[in-house]
Design a protein around this motif. Sequence first.
Motif, PDB file in Angstrom:
ATOM      1  N   SER A 123      32.743  39.758  41.276  1.00 51.83           N
ATOM      2  CA  SER A 123      33.371  40.556  40.317  1.00 51.83           C
ATOM      3  C   SER A 123      33.427  39.932  39.121  1.00 51.83           C
ATOM      4  CB  SER A 123      34.557  41.286  40.924  1.00 51.83           C
ATOM      5  OG  SER A 123      35.650  40.292  41.129  1.00 51.83           O
ATOM      6  N   LYS A 124      33.657  40.755  37.717  1.00 50.33           N
ATOM      7  CA  LYS A 124      34.266  40.104  36.740  1.00 50.33           C
ATOM      8  C   LYS A 124      35.542  39.091  36.988  1.00 50.33           C
ATOM      9  CE  LYS A 124      33.983  39.863  31.806  1.00 50.33           C
ATOM     10  NZ  LYS A 124      33.658  40.913  30.885  1.00 50.33           N
ATOM     11  N   ALA A 125      36.335  39.593  37.627  1.00 46.36           N
ATOM     12  CA  ALA A 125      37.684  38.833  37.716  1.00 46.36           C
ATOM     13  C   ALA A 125      37.490  37.429  38.521  1.00 46.36           C
ATOM     14  CB  ALA A 125      38.777  39.538  38.637  1.00 46.36           C
ATOM     15  N   GLU A 126      36.538  37.711  39.477  1.00 44.01           N
ATOM     16  CA  GLU A 126      36.045  36.416  40.373  1.00 44.01           C
ATOM     17  C   GLU A 126      35.316  35.334  39.105  1.00 44.01           C
ATOM     18  OE1 GLU A 126      35.860  33.265  43.046  1.00 44.01           O
ATOM     19  OE2 GLU A 126      37.205  35.256  42.916  1.00 44.01           O
ATOM     20  N   GLN A 127      34.614  35.842  38.510  1.00 41.61           N
ATOM     21  CA  GLN A 127      33.460  35.167  37.497  1.00 41.61           C
ATOM     22  C   GLN A 127      34.678  34.435  36.648  1.00 41.61           C
ATOM     23  OE1 GLN A 127      30.288  37.042  35.619  1.00 41.61           O
ATOM     24  NE2 GLN A 127      30.455  38.600  37.219  1.00 41.61           N
ATOM     25  N   ILE A 128      35.829  35.036  36.288  1.00 36.69           N
ATOM     26  CA  ILE A 128      36.582  34.485  35.174  1.00 36.69           C
ATOM     27  C   ILE A 128      37.531  33.661  35.719  1.00 36.69           C
ATOM     28  CG2 ILE A 128      38.986  35.344  33.999  1.00 36.69           C
ATOM     29  CD1 ILE A 128      37.365  37.930  33.278  1.00 36.69           C
ATOM     30  N   LEU A 129      38.075  33.769  36.974  1.00 37.46           N
ATOM     31  CA  LEU A 129      38.951  32.696  37.635  1.00 37.46           C
ATOM     32  C   LEU A 129      38.178  31.503  38.015  1.00 37.46           C
ATOM     33  CD1 LEU A 129      40.808  35.343  40.008  1.00 37.46           C
ATOM     34  CD2 LEU A 129      41.837  33.875  38.157  1.00 37.46           C
ATOM     35  N   TYR A 166      40.419  47.850  30.779  1.00 32.60           N
ATOM     36  CA  TYR A 166      40.750  46.891  30.090  1.00 32.60           C
ATOM     37  C   TYR A 166      41.980  46.111  30.964  1.00 32.60           C
ATOM     38  CZ  TYR A 166      37.990  48.599  26.272  1.00 32.60           C
ATOM     39  OH  TYR A 166      37.102  49.320  25.705  1.00 32.60           O
ATOM     40  N   TYR A 167      41.733  44.894  30.942  1.00 34.51           N
ATOM     41  CA  TYR A 167      43.016  44.244  31.861  1.00 34.51           C
ATOM     42  C   TYR A 167      43.714  43.124  31.001  1.00 34.51           C
ATOM     43  CZ  TYR A 167      40.936  46.094  36.421  1.00 34.51           C
ATOM     44  OH  TYR A 167      40.693  46.848  37.042  1.00 34.51           O
ATOM     45  N   GLN A 168      44.941  43.200  31.406  1.00 32.79           N
ATOM     46  CA  GLN A 168      45.547  41.691  31.010  1.00 32.79           C
ATOM     47  C   GLN A 168      46.243  41.206  32.280  1.00 32.79           C
ATOM     48  OE1 GLN A 168      48.848  43.568  28.070  1.00 32.79           O
ATOM     49  NE2 GLN A 168      47.317  42.519  26.544  1.00 32.79           N
ATOM     50  N   HIS A 169      45.303  40.288  32.581  1.00 34.89           N
ATOM     51  CA  HIS A 169      45.461  39.642  34.028  1.00 34.89           C
ATOM     52  C   HIS A 169      46.477  38.285  33.882  1.00 34.89           C
ATOM     53  CE1 HIS A 169      43.044  38.180  37.768  1.00 34.89           C
ATOM     54  NE2 HIS A 169      44.390  37.608  37.887  1.00 34.89           N
ATOM     55  N   SER A 170      47.237  38.464  34.652  1.00 34.77           N
ATOM     56  CA  SER A 170      48.377  37.166  34.654  1.00 34.77           C
ATOM     57  C   SER A 170      48.097  36.132  35.637  1.00 34.77           C
ATOM     58  CB  SER A 170      49.938  37.803  34.879  1.00 34.77           C
ATOM     59  OG  SER A 170      50.267  38.721  33.742  1.00 34.77           O
ATOM     60  N   VAL A 171      47.866  34.884  35.099  1.00 36.25           N
ATOM     61  CA  VAL A 171      47.603  33.977  36.310  1.00 36.25           C
ATOM     62  C   VAL A 171      48.489  32.820  35.957  1.00 36.25           C
ATOM     63  CG1 VAL A 171      44.995  34.461  36.499  1.00 36.25           C
ATOM     64  CG2 VAL A 171      45.881  32.723  34.839  1.00 36.25           C
ATOM     65  N   GLU A 172      48.674  31.849  36.991  1.00 38.19           N
ATOM     66  CA  GLU A 172      49.511  31.101  36.771  1.00 38.19           C
ATOM     67  C   GLU A 172      48.778  29.653  37.065  1.00 38.19           C
ATOM     68  OE1 GLU A 172      52.562  31.754  39.778  1.00 38.19           O
ATOM     69  OE2 GLU A 172      53.904  33.016  38.337  1.00 38.19           O
ATOM     70  N   GLY A 201      32.959  33.421  26.757  1.00 37.29           N
ATOM     71  CA  GLY A 201      32.750  34.797  26.496  1.00 37.29           C
ATOM     72  C   GLY A 201      33.055  36.037  27.335  1.00 37.29           C
ATOM     73  N   LEU A 202      33.409  35.464  28.587  1.00 36.45           N
ATOM     74  CA  LEU A 202      33.976  36.299  29.833  1.00 36.45           C
ATOM     75  C   LEU A 202      35.180  37.016  29.444  1.00 36.45           C
ATOM     76  CD1 LEU A 202      33.274  34.109  32.989  1.00 36.45           C
ATOM     77  CD2 LEU A 202      32.060  36.154  32.169  1.00 36.45           C
ATOM     78  N   ILE A 203      35.975  36.628  28.701  1.00 33.35           N
ATOM     79  CA  ILE A 203      37.209  37.073  28.069  1.00 33.35           C
ATOM     80  C   ILE A 203      37.470  37.347  26.722  1.00 33.35           C
ATOM     81  CG2 ILE A 203      38.456  36.648  30.307  1.00 33.35           C
ATOM     82  CD1 ILE A 203      39.803  34.541  28.601  1.00 33.35           C
ATOM     83  N   GLU A 229      52.427  30.301  32.462  1.00 27.62           N
ATOM     84  CA  GLU A 229      51.900  31.650  32.474  1.00 27.62           C
ATOM     85  C   GLU A 229      50.984  31.976  31.607  1.00 27.62           C
ATOM     86  OE1 GLU A 229      55.433  34.193  32.845  1.00 27.62           O
ATOM     87  OE2 GLU A 229      56.151  32.982  34.646  1.00 27.62           O
ATOM     88  N   LEU A 230      49.735  32.624  32.200  1.00 32.13           N
ATOM     89  CA  LEU A 230      48.512  32.831  31.369  1.00 32.13           C
ATOM     90  C   LEU A 230      48.376  34.073  31.485  1.00 32.13           C
ATOM     91  CD1 LEU A 230      46.473  30.972  29.673  1.00 32.13           C
ATOM     92  CD2 LEU A 230      45.324  30.587  31.861  1.00 32.13           C
ATOM     93  N   THR A 231      47.957  34.946  30.429  1.00 32.86           N
ATOM     94  CA  THR A 231      47.458  36.131  30.432  1.00 32.86           C
ATOM     95  C   THR A 231      46.081  36.098  29.853  1.00 32.86           C
ATOM     96  OG1 THR A 231      49.545  37.082  29.939  1.00 32.86           O
ATOM     97  CG2 THR A 231      47.643  38.565  29.656  1.00 32.86           C
ATOM     98  N   LEU A 232      45.008  36.776  30.543  1.00 31.29           N
ATOM     99  CA  LEU A 232      43.696  36.776  30.320  1.00 31.29           C
ATOM    100  C   LEU A 232      43.382  38.174  29.805  1.00 31.29           C
ATOM    101  CD1 LEU A 232      42.247  34.913  33.231  1.00 31.29           C
ATOM    102  CD2 LEU A 232      43.024  33.850  30.987  1.00 31.29           C
ATOM    103  N   ASP A 233      42.754  38.489  28.466  1.00 30.95           N
ATOM    104  CA  ASP A 233      42.542  39.898  28.320  1.00 30.95           C
ATOM    105  C   ASP A 233      40.842  40.030  28.546  1.00 30.95           C
ATOM    106  OD1 ASP A 233      44.957  40.827  27.263  1.00 30.95           O
ATOM    107  OD2 ASP A 233      44.565  39.244  25.858  1.00 30.95           O
TER     108      ASP A 233
END
Length: 144
Positions: free
Chosen positions: A3-9, A61-67, A103-105, A132-136
């Motif tokens: 998934s796009k989220a997994e690619q980003i992580l 559209y997501y604002q994904h919070s990661v740590e 270019g993923l985010i 705390e990181l927010t990915l758009d």
Amino acid sequence: MGSKAEQILQALTALLQAISGPTVLRNAALPTRIPPDGVIILRDGDPGEPEQSLGGVGGCYYQHSVEIEIIIQHGDADQRQSLFDDLLLAVAGELDADSTLGGLIYGMTYGRPAIQLEHEEGAAPLLGGVIELTLDYETASPIS
């Protein structure tokens, strides 16, 4: 491919692994022994609820919070603080160097972490903090 989220992580994990020295883990428990160069643990966090454009046309559209957890263990307080600050600067340098993760985010935001000092009897103190990181980013659908 994932998934796009997994690619980003995965891209964020690779970015952190480019830092020379510390052990980089993803979604791991704190190790019982902290290596001399410290530990960085990426926590996948929460993508939150997707925002969709009006009428449902277009992507989600997501604002994904990661740590990003940073931990240093050293017996000397000055050395411990210096090592922690160096590692914090290295993480910020990597994040700033590739703020779109190839270019993923669209971009990311983060701030300086709150610092915690923990001491267990018989062991050198741990100094740590969580960035705390927010990915758009955008995906084609809520699951992709």
